[in-house]
Scaffold this active site. Structure first.
Site, PDB file in Angstrom:
ATOM      1  N   ASP A 135      -1.187  -9.591   1.213  1.00  0.00           N
ATOM      2  CA  ASP A 135      -1.461 -10.822   1.955  1.00  0.00           C
ATOM      3  C   ASP A 135      -0.502 -11.927   1.520  1.00  0.00           C
ATOM      4  O   ASP A 135      -0.021 -11.945   0.379  1.00  0.00           O
ATOM      5  CB  ASP A 135      -2.902 -11.281   1.715  1.00  0.00           C
ATOM      6  N   HIS A 167       3.436  -6.645   4.783  1.00  0.00           N
ATOM      7  CA  HIS A 167       2.254  -7.409   5.197  1.00  0.00           C
ATOM      8  C   HIS A 167       1.053  -6.510   5.483  1.00  0.00           C
ATOM      9  O   HIS A 167      -0.072  -7.011   5.641  1.00  0.00           O
ATOM     10  CB  HIS A 167       2.588  -8.257   6.429  1.00  0.00           C
TER      11      HIS A 167
END
Length: 429
Positions: free
Chosen positions: A405, A401
């Site tokens: 995204d 992450h």
């Protein structure tokens, strides 16, 4: 007689230390020149240490699981001649000295026969075939294929004597046990199945298993994972695969589902280059790659390994399949090189028929994504208002992450899904 020492060789690539993962000899053994003495591991590559001389093993330089420096002493061997250690003449043992002192003097006796030559590996093989004693609670060692056969036969491997290396149970051992098993043996086995057990066993985490543990811990510690799961209708893809195998299987090799997933992933990362990347935690730099060096998570008897299909973007379906087969065989036989086990930019993992409904795969650090393939299942689906049977398969993927995204991860997986559900697009892009 003299003493010859063998030291840990320089394996190259700046490696300063290795882990000792197996001994193939013990003190007192006679060894032949070129006989394998020990296995050591560097990163994920296992290297065999051979003997450069013939003689008798006097001492071992380390224990299994020990990390040893390059140049440290591996083994001491008593040899004919001077050896390579100064003042290496071997003094007789106290028992031998006492026997010599008690021997009659000036008594004509026949000359002693010459010492037998050190045994070869082939001569050592019969000695290794004796059944290995196993205590109650000891975990039997066997390959996945032997375990599956034992399950099918209803045999508990705990009760099968193993004649392989370190007591490993072979197919022949299983056959012999099954042939001997009668009503009495079955009754004894059944009695032990329900016996109360209070045994414990401490299993050292060493060798490849230690490397896997360190790698997984590092990945989970450093990478904030998030997972994304999507189902894919592979009915048309499976029909295409079956047709290609029928037409070209005998000449070009049979295709599994994996090369198609590889091709879909290769096309998808062209639109999402940030996913075909490696992230440097210390420098906070994500390096995106044009080349797709595709890691293929592979289970071996020693544990999980990730051989790498280099420049997968240049290979067609059959070339991908052939390279995956070659690398998997090398990994499972312990012959994969360091280069074949490093440098991947993104990884595919699959448990095949055991793939389950979904998984949450751990990213292969320092990559930023991993795509997991679950098993195919025929399920009823609604299409155009009618219930029809369709072949469905889930893709379970994990992403870093920090770099990827959630929206881009979802779009990436949906793009792979589109290629797989309309397989003609795999060949027109």
């Amino acid at each position: 007689m003299g003493i010859h020492t063998i030291k840990m060789p320089d394996i190259g690539e700046g490696i300063a230390e290795v882990e000792l993962v197996a001994w193939h000899v013990k003190v007192g053994d006679l060894v032949a020149e070129d006989q394998i003495l020990a296995d050591v591991m560097t990163d994920k590559a296992t290297v065999e240490i051979p003997s450069s001389v013939a003689g008798k093993v006097l001492s071992l330089g380390g224990t299994v699981g020990q990390v040893m420096a390059v140049g440290s002493e591996v083994i001491r061997i008593e040899v004919e001649g001077a050896g390579n250690v100064k003042d290496s003449a071997v003094a007789p043992s106290p028992a031998a000295a006492a026997a010599a002192a008690a021997a009659p003097v000036a008594q004509a006796t026949p000359a002693a026969p010459p010492s037998p030559p050190a045994p070869t590996r082939r001569e050592n093989a019969p000695a290794a075939s004796a059944p290995h004693a196993r205590q109650l609670g000891d975990k039997p060692i066997a390959s996945p294929a032997v375990r599956r056969r034992a399950w099918d036969l209803g045999v508990e491997l705990q009760f099968v004597p193993g004649t392989g290396t370190a007591g490993r149970i072979t197919h022949d051992d299983l056959d012999a046990f099954s042939a001997r098993a009668g009503q009495g043996a079955a009754a004894t086995q059944a009695d032990q199945r329900y016996a109360e057990r209070n045994d414990e066993q401490a299993v050292p985490v060493i060798g490849l298993r230690r490397k896997i543990a360190q790698k997984m811990q590092e990945s989970k510690r450093r990478i904030p994972h998030f997972a994304y799961v999507e189902e894919v209708d592979v009915t048309e893809l499976e029909a295409l695969r079956a047709k290609l195998n029928a037409q070209h299987g005998k000449t070009r090799g049979r295709l599994t589902m994996l090369p198609f997933v590889m091709r879909a992933l290769i096309l998808a990362v062209r639109q999402f280059p940030q996913i075909n990347a490696r992230y440097d935690d210390e420098a906070a730099v994500a390096t995106q790659f044009g080349a797709v060096h595709l890691g293929i998570a592979t289970q071996s008897e020693a544990g999980l390994m990730v051989p790498v299909v280099r420049h997968a973007e240049t290979r067609d379906l059959w070339a991908c399949a052939a390279e995956v087969t070659r690398l998997a065989e090398a990994a499972r036989s312990g012959k994969a090189t360091r280069d074949e086990l490093s440098g991947s930019t993104i990884t595919i993992t699959s448990l095949g028929a055991l793939g389950g409904i979904l998984t949450t795969p751990v990213i292969n650090h320092p990559e930023v994504a991993i795509v997991g393939v679950n098993r195919m299942v025929e399920r009823p689906m609604i299409r155009n208002g009618a219930v029809v049977a369709r072949l469905m398969m889930n893709l379970s993927s994990s992403f870093d992450h920090r770099v990827v995204d959630g929206l881009h991860a979802a779009e990436f997986v949906q793009l792979i899904r589109g290629y797989l559900e309309c397989p003609a697009t795999l060949f027109v892009m």
